[in-house]
Design a protein around this motif. Structure first.
Motif, PDB file in Angstrom:
ATOM      1  N   GLN A 249       0.891  11.425 -10.272  1.00 47.64           N
ATOM      2  CA  GLN A 249       0.132  12.671 -10.159  1.00 47.64           C
ATOM      3  C   GLN A 249       1.027  13.879 -10.447  1.00 47.64           C
ATOM      4  N   GLU A 250       2.271  13.798 -10.003  1.00 48.17           N
ATOM      5  CA  GLU A 250       3.218  14.897 -10.193  1.00 48.17           C
ATOM      6  C   GLU A 250       3.977  14.778 -11.512  1.00 48.17           C
ATOM      7  N   GLU A 251       3.588  13.778 -12.322  1.00 53.92           N
ATOM      8  CA  GLU A 251       4.205  13.514 -13.629  1.00 53.92           C
ATOM      9  C   GLU A 251       5.714  13.319 -13.518  1.00 53.92           C
ATOM     10  N   GLU A 252       6.129  12.634 -12.458  1.00 52.15           N
ATOM     11  CA  GLU A 252       7.538  12.299 -12.256  1.00 52.15           C
ATOM     12  C   GLU A 252       7.788  10.879 -12.743  1.00 52.15           C
ATOM     13  N   ARG A 253       8.952  10.664 -13.293  1.00 54.90           N
ATOM     14  CA  ARG A 253       9.339   9.314 -13.703  1.00 54.90           C
ATOM     15  C   ARG A 253       9.843   8.567 -12.476  1.00 54.90           C
ATOM     16  N   LEU A 254       9.472   7.316 -12.386  1.00 55.11           N
ATOM     17  CA  LEU A 254       9.847   6.501 -11.240  1.00 55.11           C
ATOM     18  C   LEU A 254      10.252   5.125 -11.759  1.00 55.11           C
TER      19      LEU A 254
ATOM     20  N   VAL B  86      12.244   1.256 -11.387  1.00 56.09           N
ATOM     21  CA  VAL B  86      12.403   0.178 -10.404  1.00 56.09           C
ATOM     22  C   VAL B  86      13.586   0.503  -9.493  1.00 56.09           C
ATOM     23  N   ARG B  87      14.655   0.970 -10.079  1.00 52.75           N
ATOM     24  CA  ARG B  87      15.843   1.321  -9.296  1.00 52.75           C
ATOM     25  C   ARG B  87      15.530   2.435  -8.292  1.00 52.75           C
ATOM     26  N   ASP B  88      14.764   3.437  -8.729  1.00 52.16           N
ATOM     27  CA  ASP B  88      14.354   4.516  -7.813  1.00 52.16           C
ATOM     28  C   ASP B  88      13.603   3.942  -6.617  1.00 52.16           C
ATOM     29  N   MET B  89      12.687   3.032  -6.893  1.00 52.49           N
ATOM     30  CA  MET B  89      11.888   2.432  -5.805  1.00 52.49           C
ATOM     31  C   MET B  89      12.773   1.624  -4.859  1.00 52.49           C
ATOM     32  N   MET B  90      13.681   0.851  -5.434  1.00 53.02           N
ATOM     33  CA  MET B  90      14.562   0.028  -4.601  1.00 53.02           C
ATOM     34  C   MET B  90      15.499   0.890  -3.758  1.00 53.02           C
ATOM     35  N   GLY B  91      15.751   2.117  -4.176  1.00 50.49           N
ATOM     36  CA  GLY B  91      16.636   3.020  -3.451  1.00 50.49           C
ATOM     37  C   GLY B  91      15.954   3.775  -2.324  1.00 50.49           C
TER      38      GLY B  91
ATOM     39  N   GLU C  18       0.834  -1.205   0.000  1.00 52.10           N
ATOM     40  CA  GLU C  18       0.000   0.000   0.000  1.00 52.10           C
ATOM     41  C   GLU C  18       0.867   1.253   0.000  1.00 52.10           C
ATOM     42  N   ARG C  19       1.969   1.234   0.752  1.00 50.22           N
ATOM     43  CA  ARG C  19       2.896   2.382   0.746  1.00 50.22           C
ATOM     44  C   ARG C  19       3.520   2.550  -0.629  1.00 50.22           C
ATOM     45  N   ILE C  20       3.913   1.451  -1.246  1.00 48.23           N
ATOM     46  CA  ILE C  20       4.493   1.516  -2.591  1.00 48.23           C
ATOM     47  C   ILE C  20       3.474   2.084  -3.570  1.00 48.23           C
ATOM     48  N   LEU C  21       2.232   1.605  -3.474  1.00 49.76           N
ATOM     49  CA  LEU C  21       1.182   2.089  -4.357  1.00 49.76           C
ATOM     50  C   LEU C  21       1.003   3.599  -4.202  1.00 49.76           C
ATOM     51  N   ALA C  22       1.028   4.092  -2.975  1.00 51.43           N
ATOM     52  CA  ALA C  22       0.873   5.523  -2.721  1.00 51.43           C
ATOM     53  C   ALA C  22       2.033   6.318  -3.323  1.00 51.43           C
ATOM     54  N   ILE C  23       3.238   5.791  -3.217  1.00 51.66           N
ATOM     55  CA  ILE C  23       4.413   6.472  -3.785  1.00 51.66           C
ATOM     56  C   ILE C  23       4.307   6.534  -5.303  1.00 51.66           C
ATOM     57  N   VAL C  24       3.914   5.434  -5.919  1.00 47.01           N
ATOM     58  CA  VAL C  24       3.771   5.399  -7.378  1.00 47.01           C
ATOM     59  C   VAL C  24       2.656   6.348  -7.817  1.00 47.01           C
ATOM     60  N   ALA C  25       1.551   6.361  -7.081  1.00 47.70           N
ATOM     61  CA  ALA C  25       0.427   7.239  -7.415  1.00 47.70           C
ATOM     62  C   ALA C  25       0.836   8.702  -7.311  1.00 47.70           C
ATOM     63  N   LYS C  26       1.566   9.037  -6.254  1.00 47.46           N
ATOM     64  CA  LYS C  26       2.011  10.424  -6.063  1.00 47.46           C
ATOM     65  C   LYS C  26       2.948  10.841  -7.191  1.00 47.46           C
ATOM     66  N   ALA C  27       3.877   9.986  -7.555  1.00 49.36           N
ATOM     67  CA  ALA C  27       4.799  10.296  -8.646  1.00 49.36           C
ATOM     68  C   ALA C  27       4.031  10.476  -9.958  1.00 49.36           C
TER      69      ALA C  27
END
Length: 117
Positions: free
Chosen positions: A46-51, A53-58, A35-44
């Motif tokens: 929404q802000e039109e940021e690229r995210l 796999v490496r970013d997430m793992m970091g 759920e936390r990962i989903l929220a981070i991906v959703a926020k990115a």
């Protein structure tokens, strides 16, 4: 139903409605880390940021990179996330699926409904 007596009542009503939504069979449930990962991906998104796999793992707040990678894999299998190609074939972009976007649409409706009751 009586109007909420205080703002916390609206939030509690939203939590009840959201919990009922999680019981629907549209997508498999997520654990708290997912759920936390989903929220981070959703926020990115929404802000039109690229995210990637490496970013997430970091992201240290999500725990060990191997744990994050296994959760991303699980979330893909459950239908919450997709990985798309970037200009570098070795990097994959993490994005929400259409079903995940529909889930957020339903959560939004729960928020509105909670404020109206």
């Amino acid at each position: 139903m009586m109007p909420p007596k205080r703002p916390a009542d609206i939030y509690m009503r939203f939590l009840q409605l959201a919990e009922a939504l999680r019981g629907l069979p549209s997508l498999p449930p997520l654990d708290p880390l997912e759920e936390r990962i989903l929220a981070i991906v959703a926020k990115a998104s929404q802000e039109e940021e690229r995210l990637s796999v490496r970013d997430m793992m970091g992201k240290k707040e999500l725990g060990a990179p191997a744990t994050v990678h296994s959760r991303l894999t699980s979330m893909r299998e459950k239908g919450w996330l997709i990985l798309t190609d970037t200009e570098d074939a070795r990097r994959k972009q993490v994005e929400l699926t259409q079903d995940a976007l529909k889930y957020f649409d339903k959560l939004s409706k729960c928020m509105v409904k909670a404020t109206q009751q």
